[in-house]
Design a protein around this motif. Structure first.
Motif, PDB file in Angstrom:
ATOM      1  N   MET A 227       0.831  -1.197   0.000  1.00 41.58           N
ATOM      2  CA  MET A 227       0.000   0.000   0.000  1.00 41.58           C
ATOM      3  C   MET A 227       0.875   1.259   0.000  1.00 41.58           C
ATOM      4  O   MET A 227       0.502   2.286  -0.601  1.00 41.58           O
ATOM      5  N   LEU A 231       0.116   4.548  -2.170  1.00 43.39           N
ATOM      6  CA  LEU A 231      -0.465   5.684  -1.461  1.00 43.39           C
ATOM      7  C   LEU A 231       0.350   6.944  -1.730  1.00 43.39           C
ATOM      8  O   LEU A 231      -0.206   8.038  -1.913  1.00 43.39           O
ATOM      9  N   TYR A 250      -6.435  -3.439  -4.602  1.00 47.61           N
ATOM     10  CA  TYR A 250      -5.665  -3.746  -3.398  1.00 47.61           C
ATOM     11  C   TYR A 250      -6.082  -5.102  -2.851  1.00 47.61           C
ATOM     12  O   TYR A 250      -7.250  -5.326  -2.535  1.00 47.61           O
ATOM     13  N   ILE A 264      -8.054   7.175   1.153  1.00 49.99           N
ATOM     14  CA  ILE A 264      -8.002   6.746  -0.248  1.00 49.99           C
ATOM     15  C   ILE A 264      -9.209   7.269  -1.007  1.00 49.99           C
ATOM     16  O   ILE A 264      -9.089   7.802  -2.121  1.00 49.99           O
TER      17      ILE A 264
END
Length: 352
Positions: A227, A231, A250, A264
């Motif tokens: 992640m 991100l 994901y 997100i």
């Protein structure tokens, strides 16, 4: 003192110096030359090159990355290679924009500002740069963090961006017996890493970065602590008003393994045609209500059935090695050009 030799790289016509006691890849980093690389441990073949002339010897490496017949032909892994004469080397993989435009490697003393569990086995580690007080990197890159009390390091991707150059976040998966991850959030703080401790950071490394001027849609495929660099990319794209369409897949085991969902989805509001698809491999129970859609199955299988035009996208991969391997097989079957695929494949010791 070790002898110094000159390396000439073809076909880019770049020269540099290297001492016999340093690896060629490290010498390039020291002189601001950003050669393609991945694990930096002789296991992934990202830095494989061909020796046209000169005496080069390699430290221990994986024959999976460079087999015996390739070595006999003159192929080397620059992350394991030492030069014992002036040499000419042909680069097999390179990015002309990155070669002399990469961010220089920095050694930074940092202080731990926060350690927070975000799932049952992933921890957010937040560091503050102390000396120097800022750390320059490109979104998606990674750094080496020294294990306190040792000379060993582990590699982790930054989740933050240059909007907070002195504040750096890492998302770290905890493994049983992990030399670094096992020191985060342990029951006995005397045997672990605590707020206020110093950690030495070296970086940035990696080519998992958005390329200036590119316009293709972006597909991100991540899993676990993978992640972090995704991100970072999403945060950067939002901050820079990037107009490229983005889809983020994901992979996690259950709904309890999902995190940072609110951020997100909020980031997605500032991105074009943003789609976030959590993919749960074990159970769709306990899915947070903030999510409008969730897929079941392995993340690569979900991508396979949902994405019809992968060859027309740039694809960014980060996660456990089996996930990356499965994704690469999928992309190969879909004839996605290699220059549209970006990943940093860490090997097992770099994950703990």
């Amino acid at each position: 003192m070790a002898d110094t030799h000159r390396i000439h790289f073809e076909p880019v016509d770049i020269e540099m110096e290297v001492t016999e006691d340093e690896k060629i890849l490290d010498a390039a980093f020291r002189q601001g030359i950003h050669l393609m690389h991945g694990c930096r441990e002789g296991q992934c073949s990202a830095c494989k090159s061909y020796v046209l002339d000169g005496d080069i010897q390699m430290e221990r490496y994986s024959t999976f990355a460079c087999n015996d017949s390739e070595v006999e032909e003159g192929y080397v892994l620059l992350c394991r290679a030492h030069s014992f004469s002036d040499c000419t080397i042909e680069l097999l993989n390179f990015d002309e924009d990155e070669l002399l435009g990469g961010v220089p490697i920095q050694n930074v003393r940092t202080t731990v500002r926060a350690i927070e569990a975000v799932t049952r086995d992933i921890v957010s580690l937040r560091l503050e740069a102390v000396e120097p007080s800022t750390f320059e990197f490109k979104p998606g890159q990674y750094s080496d963090l020294t294990i306190p009390g040792t000379e060993e390091h582990r590699s982790f991707s930054m989740a933050t961006t240059q909007s907070t150059p002195g504040q750096i976040e890492f998302l770290i998966k905890k493994y049983p017996g992990g030399k670094f991850s096992g020191m985060l959030g342990g029951e006995d703080p005397r045997q672990g890493i605590s707020v206020g401790d110093d950690i030495a950071l070296t970086g940035p490394y990696g080519s998992f970065t958005l390329k200036d001027g590119h316009v293709l849609p972006v597909v991100c495929i991540g899993g676990g602590a993978g992640m972090a660099p995704i991100l970072s990319l999403l945060r950067h794209m939002n901050e820079t008003d990037c107009t490229r369409p983005v889809r983020f897949y994901y992979g996690a085991r259950t709904g309890e393994d999902l995190f940072y969902l609110d951020e997100i989805l909020e980031l997605g509001k500032g991105l074009r045609d943003f789609v976030f698809v959590p993919c749960l491999s074990e159970s769709a129970d306990a899915v947070p209500p903030v999510l409008s859609e969730v897929e079941t199955g392995m993340v690569t299988d979900v991508v396979d059935r949902r994405e019809d035009e992968l060859a027309g996208c740039e694809v960014y991969l980060c996660g456990p090695p089996p996930m990356v391997d499965a994704a690469l097989e999928l992309l190969d079957s879909r004839t996605v050009p290699n220059d549209q695929i970006f990943y940093d494949k860490f090997t097992s010791p770099a994950f703990d």
